[in-house]
Design a protein around this motif. Structure first.
Motif, PDB file in Angstrom:
ATOM      1  N   UNK A  31       0.817  -1.226   0.000  1.00 42.48           N
ATOM      2  CA  UNK A  31       0.000   0.000   0.000  1.00 42.48           C
ATOM      3  C   UNK A  31       0.848   1.274   0.000  1.00 42.48           C
ATOM      4  N   UNK A  32       1.818   1.336   0.903  1.00 38.88           N
ATOM      5  CA  UNK A  32       2.643   2.530   1.073  1.00 38.88           C
ATOM      6  C   UNK A  32       4.065   2.101   1.429  1.00 38.88           C
ATOM      7  N   UNK A  33       4.909   1.790   0.444  1.00 47.97           N
ATOM      8  CA  UNK A  33       6.259   1.295   0.746  1.00 47.97           C
ATOM      9  C   UNK A  33       7.140   2.317   1.482  1.00 47.97           C
ATOM     10  N   UNK A  34       6.740   3.574   1.469  1.00 46.09           N
ATOM     11  CA  UNK A  34       7.361   4.592   2.328  1.00 46.09           C
ATOM     12  C   UNK A  34       6.246   5.170   3.181  1.00 46.09           C
ATOM     13  N   UNK A  35       6.338   4.956   4.494  1.00 45.17           N
ATOM     14  CA  UNK A  35       5.247   5.406   5.362  1.00 45.17           C
ATOM     15  C   UNK A  35       5.790   6.097   6.604  1.00 45.17           C
ATOM     16  N   UNK A  36       4.999   7.007   7.157  1.00 42.51           N
ATOM     17  CA  UNK A  36       5.375   7.711   8.370  1.00 42.51           C
ATOM     18  C   UNK A  36       5.429   6.742   9.540  1.00 42.51           C
ATOM     19  N   UNK A  37       6.415   6.920  10.431  1.00 39.75           N
ATOM     20  CA  UNK A  37       6.522   6.063  11.612  1.00 39.75           C
ATOM     21  C   UNK A  37       7.011   6.881  12.799  1.00 39.75           C
ATOM     22  N   UNK A  38       6.461   6.588  13.963  1.00 41.27           N
ATOM     23  CA  UNK A  38       6.948   7.173  15.213  1.00 41.27           C
ATOM     24  C   UNK A  38       7.890   6.176  15.871  1.00 41.27           C
ATOM     25  N   UNK A  39       9.123   6.599  16.108  1.00 39.70           N
ATOM     26  CA  UNK A  39      10.109   5.718  16.736  1.00 39.70           C
ATOM     27  C   UNK A  39       9.843   5.595  18.235  1.00 39.70           C
ATOM     28  N   UNK A  41      11.389   6.405  20.834  1.00 39.55           N
ATOM     29  CA  UNK A  41      11.677   7.554  21.690  1.00 39.55           C
ATOM     30  C   UNK A  41      10.805   8.763  21.364  1.00 39.55           C
ATOM     31  N   UNK A  42       9.802   8.570  20.493  1.00 45.30           N
ATOM     32  CA  UNK A  42       8.880   9.643  20.153  1.00 45.30           C
ATOM     33  C   UNK A  42       9.256  10.428  18.909  1.00 45.30           C
ATOM     34  N   UNK A  43      10.441  10.190  18.361  1.00 53.16           N
ATOM     35  CA  UNK A  43      10.874  10.910  17.153  1.00 53.16           C
ATOM     36  C   UNK A  43      10.038  10.462  15.954  1.00 53.16           C
ATOM     37  N   UNK A  44       9.728  11.417  15.083  1.00 50.39           N
ATOM     38  CA  UNK A  44       8.990  11.120  13.863  1.00 50.39           C
ATOM     39  C   UNK A  44       9.974  10.830  12.736  1.00 50.39           C
ATOM     40  N   UNK A  45       9.695   9.800  11.966  1.00 43.77           N
ATOM     41  CA  UNK A  45      10.547   9.459  10.843  1.00 43.77           C
ATOM     42  C   UNK A  45       9.784   8.639   9.830  1.00 43.77           C
ATOM     43  N   UNK A  46      10.486   7.712   9.188  1.00 39.38           N
ATOM     44  CA  UNK A  46       9.896   6.970   8.077  1.00 39.38           C
ATOM     45  C   UNK A  46      10.261   5.488   8.149  1.00 39.38           C
ATOM     46  N   UNK A  47       9.385   4.667   7.603  1.00 38.88           N
ATOM     47  CA  UNK A  47       9.635   3.232   7.455  1.00 38.88           C
ATOM     48  C   UNK A  47       9.550   2.901   5.970  1.00 38.88           C
ATOM     49  N   UNK A  48      10.567   2.209   5.470  1.00 42.85           N
ATOM     50  CA  UNK A  48      10.618   1.817   4.058  1.00 42.85           C
ATOM     51  C   UNK A  48      10.561   0.291   3.983  1.00 42.85           C
ATOM     52  N   UNK A  49       9.601  -0.229   3.217  1.00 40.15           N
ATOM     53  CA  UNK A  49       9.429  -1.677   3.095  1.00 40.15           C
ATOM     54  C   UNK A  49       9.589  -2.176   1.662  1.00 40.15           C
ATOM     55  N   UNK A  50       9.750  -1.277   0.702  1.00 34.62           N
ATOM     56  CA  UNK A  50       9.895  -1.674  -0.700  1.00 34.62           C
ATOM     57  C   UNK A  50      11.345  -1.900  -1.071  1.00 34.62           C
ATOM     58  N   UNK A  70      20.403   8.449  14.771  1.00 40.14           N
ATOM     59  CA  UNK A  70      19.420   7.370  14.694  1.00 40.14           C
ATOM     60  C   UNK A  70      18.514   7.343  15.922  1.00 40.14           C
ATOM     61  N   UNK A  71      17.370   6.663  15.755  1.00 40.18           N
ATOM     62  CA  UNK A  71      16.399   6.517  16.840  1.00 40.18           C
ATOM     63  C   UNK A  71      15.974   5.050  16.938  1.00 40.18           C
ATOM     64  N   UNK A  72      15.660   4.565  18.145  1.00 39.39           N
ATOM     65  CA  UNK A  72      15.309   3.148  18.304  1.00 39.39           C
ATOM     66  C   UNK A  72      13.959   2.819  17.689  1.00 39.39           C
ATOM     67  N   UNK A  73      13.883   1.754  16.885  1.00 35.87           N
ATOM     68  CA  UNK A  73      12.604   1.394  16.253  1.00 35.87           C
ATOM     69  C   UNK A  73      11.645   0.685  17.199  1.00 35.87           C
ATOM     70  N   UNK A  74      12.175   0.088  18.271  1.00 33.27           N
ATOM     71  CA  UNK A  74      11.341  -0.635  19.237  1.00 33.27           C
ATOM     72  C   UNK A  74      11.740  -0.198  20.642  1.00 33.27           C
TER      73      UNK A  74
END
Length: 399
Positions: A31-39, A41-50, A70-74
């Protein structure tokens, strides 16, 4: 007007099936291979799955590998404390020109020719451990008896690290990869490993040795602290990644008996099988982070300066736009171009060594244990979802 989707709250990590990436990430890729993600630690960034997007970013010099960006994903206890200062020699977290200085020195140590010269020794080590498994008799833990000691012994001999000290560094490297380890535990493991490697390289600086660390020491281009840092990276990566690929690859084959049968009847398929397993399993399961140093337009979105981008390589390596029937394991279809070793200037230095160890290890198991099978169900196997490198903690097998 199209409504903007809410940011994804952290990286999904739950797996419905142990060998497949989390199902929500497959849906996102479609659906959205580049999508908004909150890490975490609360930082806003992106998740790429394509696949295409991930490969492009890995090769783009506008994206940084610096650890401080960098920011922690989990969420994990280790991330609770402030980021520690990056120890010397951690070139995987550097950008050019600092990264280039280390990479240039190390590329000469990891030539295809030198790695191929190790083939006979890897075959000898694998044969010794297969014989030891047979002597001890079934059932056995394939991790402790085969998958972990082979790459550990090889990387020790290559670097010039005493294999007799393996209990020390294996325990500490496991702590460093444990997502449940607290920041103090992680710091303690780091200090012990750097103290140990610092002592080791001091000896090599005083009296050069005929091994990789000795060769680097003899160049005079790295400080003692940088040598210890390089040794740390190579030692941890050199046994943890291949050990988990070997064990997880064995599980994958044993749960796909038609694939094992193909390897037994056509041994020439083995090289392609290794590439397919690397693609299919992709054990760096929390992804790889990059941070744009300037605004970058891609697929209609703007990846803004300083917003960390998480590339989820396991999902990218299952992208049907790049790999036909991506969720099917097929050793007859070599997965050229996969991203299991990354791409671009940070592509894994030890990839040729890893390929040799996987090829030899799997060939030895297929040849020496023609009726090898699992001695536990998937539900009974302890999966390494609690670690930053995926795999199995133990793999009970019988024959």
């Amino acid at each position: 007007m199209t409504e903007t989707p809410a940011p994804l709250e952290g990286l999904p990590t739950g797996r419905e099936r142990p060998l497949d990436p989390p199902a929500p990430l497959n849906d996102l890729r479609a659906e959205r291979p580049i999508t908004r993600m909150t890490f975490a630690d609360g930082a806003e960034g992106w998740l790429v799955t394509g696949y295409r997007q991930a490969r492009t970013i890995l090769a783009d010099p506008r994206f940084s590998s610096r650890a401080d960006l960098k920011h922690p994903p989990v969420p994990a206890p280790r991330f609770a404390a402030a980021k520690p200062e990056l120890p010397p020699g951690q070139f995987v977290h550097m950008d050019p020109p600092e990264h280039t200085r280390f990479r240039r020195l190390l590329t000469g140590q990891f030539t295809v020719r030198r790695m191929n010269q190790l083939m006979a020794r890897v075959e000898e080590i694998a044969a010794e451990h297969a014989a030891a498994l047979r002597r001890s008799g079934p059932p056995a833990d394939l991790v402790a008896g085969f998958a972990l000691p082979i790459p550990s012994l090889v990387i020790c001999e290559l670097l010039g690290v005493p294999y007799a000290d393996r209990a020390r560094f294996q325990r500490d490297s496991a702590t460093l990869l444990d997502l449940g380890a607290g920041s103090e535990e992680v710091l303690g493991a780091l200090q012990r490993m750097f103290g140990y490697l610092g002592e080791l390289v001091r000896g090599k600086l005083a009296e050069p040795t005929d091994d990789l660390l000795g060769g680097l020491a003899s160049t005079g281009e790295l400080t003692e602290a940088e040598l210890a840092g390089v040794g740390f990276l190579l030692l941890v990566a050199g046994h943890e990644t291949t050990a988990n690929m070997l064990a997880l690859g064995t599980y994958a084959l044993l749960t796909h008996p038609d694939q094992v049968a193909a390897l037994r009847s056509e041994p020439e398929l083995l090289d392609g099988a290794v590439e397919e397993l690397l693609r299919y399993l992709t054990i760096v399961h929390l992804g790889t982070e990059r941070t744009p140093l300037e605004d970058v337009e891609m697929d209609g979105v703007t990846l803004r300066t300083g917003e960390t981008v998480l590339l989820h390589l396991p999902t990218a390596n299952r992208d049907p736009e790049r790999f036909p029937e991506p969720d099917r394991l097929d050793v007859r279809v070599p997965a050229t171009g996969h991203l299991a070793f990354g791409h671009g200037i940070h592509q894994c230095l030890g990839q040729q060594l890893a390929r040799i160890e996987l090829r030899v290890g799997l060939a030895t198991l297929v040849r020496e244990f023609p009726n090898l099978r699992l001695a536990a169900s998937a539900e009974e196997i302890p999966w390494r979802s609690d670690m930053s490198i995926y795999g199995v903690h133990r793999l009970p097998v019988t024959w």
